[in-house]
Design an enzyme around this catalytic site. Structure first.
Site, short mmCIF file in Angstrom:
data_model
loop_
_atom_site.label_atom_id
_atom_site.label_comp_id
_atom_site.label_asym_id
_atom_site.label_seq_id
_atom_site.Cartn_x
_atom_site.Cartn_y
_atom_site.Cartn_z
NE ARG A 189 -9.32 8.05 -3.10
CZ ARG A 189 -10.12 8.66 -2.22
NH1 ARG A 189 -9.92 9.92 -1.89
NH2 ARG A 189 -11.14 8.00 -1.68
CE LYS A 192 -3.96 2.08 2.38
NZ LYS A 192 -3.40 3.43 2.51
#
Length: 600
Positions: free
Chosen positions: A73, A52
């Site tokens: 994002r 991650k």
């Protein structure tokens, strides 16, 4: 090469980043710190366990084999278009062999080694970036893609969203392999099931300490695409993936002191100072305790044994007080001004506030303006540094800055300071003593008096500061381009006894040069806006200085009061060009401007 940007990418400077709604919302992942919860999620299914990464998530779109769009994002629904910047990332392929429409997601990151090199190149310690994620976020969202190119940003794909007419045998791993073949760097992963999870976890746990890239955990993604998508999503999370966060690394240490740091809002923040400990690869010796309620909840006292950790592996925090002596005294006075401090309770949270409306800490913006480039130009005296000095009680008024050497022994032991940075700051302060009266007048922060107005006022009064200090409203209002509002602000400032005392103290520290060879005011009464890149001048600031020296004004936006817009690209579709054309305002190139100003 498919896996590197071509050398023919042109840099581009934008006025702002356009925003765009994502084709499908980008949801956060549900997460756990418990390995058994992760094992239960995976179960008997084949899953891909990967890093991650801790950077900025980007969505890339390719059409006809070319990168056509990159979007951050953002809030998960709307992101910012950063296509020009993505094209100068270190490893994004600009062209791929696949000619259909491809949409994929990945993480933009900056490695620890590149982060350290970039930070080392920034002389001002307080201007350095706190961690690679912050640096990456700022680099990806630059308006000038040339700056992005210098930041060594890398991209790692972690999800293929769509690829027209491609069959991936219902496998996420197959998608990953295909993306690799197209030239993308894909996030490192291991294939696992609930039974084989431990072996993979051992690999990741042993690798995380030596990785050159930032990561804050792992992600488990079902390999079976149809199964994962059939699970749908909750209001917050997709059900086909799950995040695992590393357990926080804890260290025991001793609380040495509590530093109370006043801020511009009047809030006095408690900061714990403790014996240095190693956490997540860095040495930590201080942590914000946020408010009085937390101080009391932790029952803190000097000498207590405490456990500290880094929240999200970044922000130092106190996890627990082992001793719980509860002997720490809450101060009754502000450390910056010495006036009364009181505890206020808002929303059941107690916090300490300075009650003095004239506290120096509340005037941090005024001190920041004073030190800025167009004012006293004190390099190294950033807003963050000023806050530290004010909190320590080193600075109460402008003249105190020029006596900072008195606090040398304390400053060189402060976090982020040392002998070299202190000497650099002192050198900058010494240089600032040699200045001009317009810069001094502007640096006072009198409302509505910018550098251009300060120059007009000083020129009118023959650079005689005593005439300016004692001028009346009528005389100042009569100066061309200076109206009653500015005049009123100037008169009111010098009618205040404390302002006058502080100003006299400041003047005693300075050597004010006379302005020589005052130029003919050929641009008097004209308003300009400057945009785009420059060629003749080093930067737009140089054009601004020339305009103001010739009596003109420079503003930030095009309005009905604008006389000229300066832009070498008169055909561009920038918002300022469009506005100028709507209002019939002439758009000048640098060459045309120089001719107008009589400088060619």
């Amino acid at each position: 090469m498919a896996n590197s940007p071509t050398v023919n990418v042109g840099y581009e400077v934008l006025e702002q980043l356009p925003k765009e709604e994502h084709e499908s919302p980008m949801l956060s992942l549900d997460k756990t710190k418990d390995r058994e919860v992760l094992r239960e999620f995976i179960g008997v299914h084949k899953a891909l366990l990967s890093w991650k990464l801790d950077g900025l998530t980007i969505v890339l779109t390719y059409e006809n084999g070319e990168l056509v769009k990159a979007v951050t994002r953002g809030n998960g629904v709307v992101g910012e278009v950063i296509t020009n910047n993505a094209k100068v990332f270190q490893n994004i392929p600009l062209k791929i062999s696949y000619k259909g429409r491809l949409v994929l997601r990945g993480e933009a990151i900056i490695t620890y080694s590149d982060f350290e090199k970039i930070n080392e190149s920034i002389e001002d310690v307080d201007a350095r970036y706190k961690n690679p994620r912050n640096l990456c976020s700022g680099s990806v969202r630059q308006l000038n893609s040339e700056i992005t190119a210098q930041r060594q940003v890398r991209f790692f794909a972690f999800s293929l969203v769509s690829a027209e007419e491609m069959d991936f045998d219902n496998s996420r791993e197959c998608q990953f392999q295909w993306l690799k073949n197209q030239g993308f760097d894909v996030v490192t992963y291991r294939v696992v099931t609930g039974e084989t999870l431990d072996e993979a976890m051992e690999y990741f746990e042993s690798a995380v300490a030596s990785n050159d890239f930032p990561s804050d955990g792992l992600v488990a993604l079902y390999d079976d695409i149809a199964y994962g998508e059939s699970l749908g999503r909750t209001a917050k999370f997709p059900r086909n993936a799950f995040a695992f966060k590393w357990a926080d690394e804890m260290r025991e240490t001793e609380l040495l002191e509590m530093e109370w740091s006043p801020s511009r809002t009047g809030l006095i923040n408690p900061v714990a100072i403790f014996k240095p400990v190693e956490l997540e690869g860095t040495t930590v010796s201080r942590a914000s305790v946020h408010n009085v309620s937390i101080v009391r909840e932790l029952a803190l006292g000097i000498g207590d044994k405490i456990l500290v950790y880094k929240a999200n592996m970044i922000i130092p925090q106190i996890a627990e007080n082992i001793t719980k002596s509860g002997t720490l005294e809450i101060p009754h006075s502000c450390p910056a001004c010495g006036k009364e401090a009181k505890i206020r309770c808002e929303n059941e949270v107690e916090a300490l506030y300075c009650t003095n409306p004239n506290c120096a800490a509340k005037k941090i913006k005024a001190f920041t303006l004073f030190a800025s480039r167009d004012a006293m130009n004190i390099d190294g005296l950033s807003e963050a540094t000023l806050e530290k000095f004010i909190a320590k009680g080193f600075i109460h008024k402008f003249s105190d800055i020029f006596e900072i050497k008195k606090h040398r022994e304390e400053i060189i032991t402060m976090e982020g300071f040392g002998e070299k940075s202190f000497e650099n700051l002192v050198d900058s302060i010494e240089r600032a003593k040699e200045t001009t009266l317009p810069k001094v007048l502007y640096s006072l922060g009198i409302s509505n008096i910018g550098l251009a107005n300060a120059k007009v006022i000083c020129r009118y009064f023959g650079n005689d500061i005593e005439r300016i200090r004692h001028a009346d409203l009528e005389e100042i209002s009569g100066i061309d381009t200076i109206g009653p509002v500015i005049a009123g602000n100037l008169v009111a400032y010098f009618k205040n006894e404390e302002n006058n005392r502080n100003f006299s103290d400041l003047l005693a520290c300075l050597h004010i040069k006379k302005e020589e060879n005052v130029k003919e005011q050929t641009l008097a009464g004209l308003n300009f806006v400057i945009t785009g890149s420059v060629e003749h001048f080093a930067n737009r600031g140089e054009i601004k200085e020339l305009i103001e020296s010739l009596g003109g004004k420079v503003t930030g936006s095009v309005t009905g009061k604008t006389n000229y817009l300066i832009n070498n690209d008169s055909a561009s579709n920038s918002s300022k060009n469009k506005k100028a054309k709507e209002l019939g305002i002439p758009i000048l190139s640098e060459k045309e401007f120089l001719k107008l100003a009589g400088q060619n």
